[in-house]
Structures are given as structure tokens and as C-alpha cells.
Design a protein around this motif. Structure first.
Motif, mmCIF file in Angstrom:
data_model
loop_
_atom_site.group_PDB
_atom_site.id
_atom_site.type_symbol
_atom_site.label_atom_id
_atom_site.label_comp_id
_atom_site.label_asym_id
_atom_site.label_seq_id
_atom_site.Cartn_x
_atom_site.Cartn_y
_atom_site.Cartn_z
ATOM 1 N N TRP A 151 0.847 -1.190 0.000
ATOM 2 C CA TRP A 151 0.000 0.000 0.000
ATOM 3 C C TRP A 151 0.883 1.240 0.000
ATOM 4 N N CYS A 201 1.224 5.460 0.453
ATOM 5 C CA CYS A 201 0.670 6.689 1.019
ATOM 6 C C CYS A 201 0.774 7.815 -0.020
ATOM 7 N N TYR A 228 3.856 0.818 2.436
ATOM 8 C CA TYR A 228 3.753 -0.192 3.487
ATOM 9 C C TYR A 228 3.863 -1.553 2.839
ATOM 10 N N TRP A 269 -2.127 -5.679 5.774
ATOM 11 C CA TRP A 269 -2.751 -4.357 5.834
ATOM 12 C C TRP A 269 -4.020 -4.391 6.684
ATOM 13 N N CYS A 297 0.898 6.715 8.823
ATOM 14 C CA CYS A 297 2.119 6.689 8.020
ATOM 15 C C CYS A 297 3.289 7.181 8.865
ATOM 16 N N ASP A 306 -3.465 9.005 7.968
ATOM 17 C CA ASP A 306 -4.122 7.775 8.410
ATOM 18 C C ASP A 306 -4.256 6.803 7.236
ATOM 19 N N LYS A 307 -4.803 5.641 7.514
ATOM 20 C CA LYS A 307 -4.870 4.568 6.514
ATOM 21 C C LYS A 307 -5.700 4.952 5.292
#
Length: 52
Positions: free
Chosen positions: A4, A6, A12, A29, A38, A44-45
């Protein structure tokens, strides 16, 4: 496992985790704590998108 990214460019990678912030290598995740952010920018996610 899926990686993932950011908005700031941090990626990530579940194989690596985020050990500096208490996330062990191998943590998917979906298994990250809801309050995880992060480590570079604090986003945030919701700021992450799945990458292929």
C-alpha cells in the motif's frame, strides 16, 4: 501480500512491517491497528492506495 502506498510516497510492505512503530513483519494491511498512521507524514490509513 499486497503493498500500500501513502500520498507522500511511503510504501507499506507487509513483509517488512513497521517495526519502529510496533508493527511486526508479516502484518497484513487488514491487520494493522485502526490508529496506525504513516511513519513519514502521519496520514491515516485512508490516505493509502493498494499498489500492484
Amino acid at each position: 501480500m499486497e503493498k500500500w502506498e501513502c500520498v507522500c510516497g511511503y510504501i507499506y510492505d507487509p513483509a517488512v512491517g513497521d517495526e519502529d512503530n510496533g508493527v511486526a513483519a508479516g502484518t497484513a494491511w487488514e491487520d494493522l491497528p485502526d490508529d496506525w498512521v504513516c511513519p513519514l507524514c502521519g496520514a491515516d490509513k485512508d490516505a493509502f492506495t493498494k499498489i500492484d
